[in-house]
Design an enzyme around this catalytic site. Sequence first.
Site, PDB file in Angstrom:
ATOM      1  N   GLY A 157      55.326  28.494   6.375  1.00 33.57           N
ATOM      2  CA  GLY A 157      53.853  28.504   6.295  1.00 33.57           C
ATOM      3  C   GLY A 157      53.410  29.567   5.323  1.00 33.57           C
ATOM      4  O   GLY A 157      53.939  30.686   5.336  1.00 33.57           O
TER       5      GLY A 157
ATOM      6  N   GLN B   3      54.435  24.160  10.413  1.00 33.71           N
ATOM      7  CA  GLN B   3      54.680  25.520   9.927  1.00 33.71           C
ATOM      8  C   GLN B   3      55.225  26.382  11.066  1.00 33.71           C
ATOM      9  O   GLN B   3      54.609  26.487  12.137  1.00 33.71           O
ATOM     10  CB  GLN B   3      53.361  26.109   9.410  1.00 33.71           C
ATOM     11  CG  GLN B   3      52.783  25.362   8.222  1.00 33.71           C
ATOM     12  CD  GLN B   3      51.268  25.427   8.157  1.00 33.71           C
ATOM     13  OE1 GLN B   3      50.599  25.334   9.193  1.00 33.71           O
ATOM     14  NE2 GLN B   3      50.717  25.549   6.961  1.00 33.71           N
TER      15      GLN B   3
ATOM     16  N   THR C 246      63.043  25.693   2.910  1.00 35.06           N
ATOM     17  CA  THR C 246      63.172  27.159   2.876  1.00 35.06           C
ATOM     18  C   THR C 246      64.146  27.574   1.781  1.00 35.06           C
ATOM     19  O   THR C 246      65.029  26.808   1.406  1.00 35.06           O
ATOM     20  CB  THR C 246      63.660  27.700   4.238  1.00 35.06           C
ATOM     21  OG1 THR C 246      63.690  29.129   4.189  1.00 35.06           O
ATOM     22  CG2 THR C 246      65.046  27.188   4.613  1.00 35.06           C
ATOM     23  N   HIS C 247      63.931  28.812   1.273  1.00 37.34           N
ATOM     24  CA  HIS C 247      64.917  29.422   0.368  1.00 37.34           C
ATOM     25  C   HIS C 247      65.560  30.611   1.053  1.00 37.34           C
ATOM     26  O   HIS C 247      66.267  31.385   0.414  1.00 37.34           O
ATOM     27  CB  HIS C 247      64.253  29.899  -0.919  1.00 37.34           C
ATOM     28  CG  HIS C 247      63.174  29.006  -1.418  1.00 37.34           C
ATOM     29  ND1 HIS C 247      61.864  29.129  -1.033  1.00 37.34           N
ATOM     30  CD2 HIS C 247      63.226  27.945  -2.241  1.00 37.34           C
ATOM     31  CE1 HIS C 247      61.134  28.187  -1.607  1.00 37.34           C
ATOM     32  NE2 HIS C 247      61.943  27.448  -2.336  1.00 37.34           N
TER      33      HIS C 247
ATOM     34  N   ARG D 194      49.333  31.514  -6.453  1.00 34.51           N
ATOM     35  CA  ARG D 194      50.642  31.701  -5.799  1.00 34.51           C
ATOM     36  C   ARG D 194      51.090  33.150  -5.905  1.00 34.51           C
ATOM     37  O   ARG D 194      51.675  33.709  -5.000  1.00 34.51           O
ATOM     38  CB  ARG D 194      51.711  30.788  -6.419  1.00 34.51           C
ATOM     39  CG  ARG D 194      51.547  29.324  -6.115  1.00 34.51           C
ATOM     40  CD  ARG D 194      51.445  29.035  -4.639  1.00 34.51           C
ATOM     41  NE  ARG D 194      52.700  29.192  -3.937  1.00 34.51           N
ATOM     42  CZ  ARG D 194      53.505  28.197  -3.620  1.00 34.51           C
ATOM     43  NH1 ARG D 194      53.186  26.973  -3.930  1.00 34.51           N
ATOM     44  NH2 ARG D 194      54.622  28.429  -2.961  1.00 34.51           N
TER      45      ARG D 194
ATOM     46  N   ASP E 150      50.986  17.370   2.830  1.00 34.79           N
ATOM     47  CA  ASP E 150      51.229  18.808   2.999  1.00 34.79           C
ATOM     48  C   ASP E 150      50.341  19.363   4.116  1.00 34.79           C
ATOM     49  O   ASP E 150      49.281  18.805   4.411  1.00 34.79           O
ATOM     50  CB  ASP E 150      50.894  19.558   1.708  1.00 34.79           C
ATOM     51  CG  ASP E 150      51.950  19.367   0.615  1.00 34.79           C
ATOM     52  OD1 ASP E 150      53.035  18.833   0.912  1.00 34.79           O
ATOM     53  OD2 ASP E 150      51.672  19.760  -0.526  1.00 34.79           O
TER      54      ASP E 150
ATOM     55  N   ARG F  52      58.425  17.809   7.495  1.00 34.39           N
ATOM     56  CA  ARG F  52      58.946  18.948   6.734  1.00 34.39           C
ATOM     57  C   ARG F  52      58.640  20.199   7.562  1.00 34.39           C
ATOM     58  O   ARG F  52      57.500  20.403   7.977  1.00 34.39           O
ATOM     59  CB  ARG F  52      58.250  19.051   5.377  1.00 34.39           C
ATOM     60  CG  ARG F  52      58.623  20.344   4.620  1.00 34.39           C
ATOM     61  CD  ARG F  52      57.651  20.638   3.482  1.00 34.39           C
ATOM     62  NE  ARG F  52      57.652  19.621   2.465  1.00 34.39           N
ATOM     63  CZ  ARG F  52      56.579  19.322   1.706  1.00 34.39           C
ATOM     64  NH1 ARG F  52      55.445  19.974   1.856  1.00 34.39           N
ATOM     65  NH2 ARG F  52      56.651  18.374   0.802  1.00 34.39           N
TER      66      ARG F  52
END
Length: 301
Positions: free
Chosen positions: A179, A154, A217-218, A280, A125, A175
Amino acid sequence: MSLFNTILVRTLPLAPRFVVWRVAKRYVAGPTLEDAVRTVRRLNELGAMATIDVLGEGVGEQETALGYVEEYNRVYDRIAEENLDSNVSIKPTMLMLGQDEMFCRDCLDILATKARELKNFLRIDMEDATTTDATLRTYWDLQEKHGCVGTVLQAYMRRTLDDISSLPEQGANIRLCKGIYIEARSIAWKGYETVRANFVIALEKLLRQGVYTAIATHDEYLVARATGLVESLGVPRDRYEFQMLLGVDEELRDILIEQGHRVRIYVPYGKDWYEYSIRRLRENPEIAGHVARAVLGLGGS
Ligand SMILES: Cc1cc2nc3c(=O)[nH]c(=O)nc-3n(C[C@H](O)[C@H](O)[C@H](O)COP(=O)(O)OP(=O)(O)OC[C@H]3O[C@@H](n4cnc5c(N)ncnc54)[C@H](O)[C@@H]3O)c2cc1C
């Protein structure tokens, strides 16, 4: 952010753990490896691949870091034993990147060796900007040695297009995400639309360079741009995948699977679920809206 969401983000850390769990269980498999195994099996049955992440970061002691190496070894073993369609993702500061780059590299080397032996894969990551150079150095080094390692770029970072140009000609696996860390404007794009635009430019560059790309991504707009790009560039389905976080926009996940795209879900687990969930929420207060609905049992999202 609405006043309601602001209050919620501020007060959630005061709530009992079981209340936080009620929210977090959507985004975290659970405290144990067996929770992750169960979640991945379910995702595989739905046609999604997975990447398992052991929660933890910013580790300061070698003993703790080595404990995480052991845990990741167990993850690889369970994936093989259960024949799961899953690889693993790891945050390098969990292995003390930042304090001791060589120690971190050696730990990741152990995991990349394990991944290669089991014909699996290791994704490193990308964390905040203080770690970018060291992460990329470690990635190139280990990918050259093992051939089963990938990392993350990112779209909000101004340097990302240059980093793509510097990728090795063969075998890169990246990936691409927007970011998540808070960076200075001198090094990061700040506008929502600017980051989106840079994401599309970076994605096109990666695909044209023949890099295996995980599109994380969403954001429906970016998903639409990405599906358009892979089609217009004629990128084969086995040269890219979409990636999403556990519990986020499962409808979009299912639509992509239905359309024949490969989709991988990021499955975090571990005893640190509480700290992860609270952090988060603070980092992405927009989630507070989802949280509110979950806590109040209003359904949706
Ligand atoms: C598989 C994966 C791996 C990632 N790895 C990294 C990494 O290594 N380094 C890094 O810096 N960042 C990483 N990220 C995070 C990423 O950078 C973004 O912060 C995050 O994905 C949100 O950006 P978005 O593209 O989904 O767009 P956004 O505009 O932020 O989100 C689009 C929509 O998705 C929904 N949404 C997004 N995130 C969430 C959430 N957490 N919970 C609930 N709803 C949500 C919201 O409805 C939002 O409106 C990763 C993301 C994914 C999906």
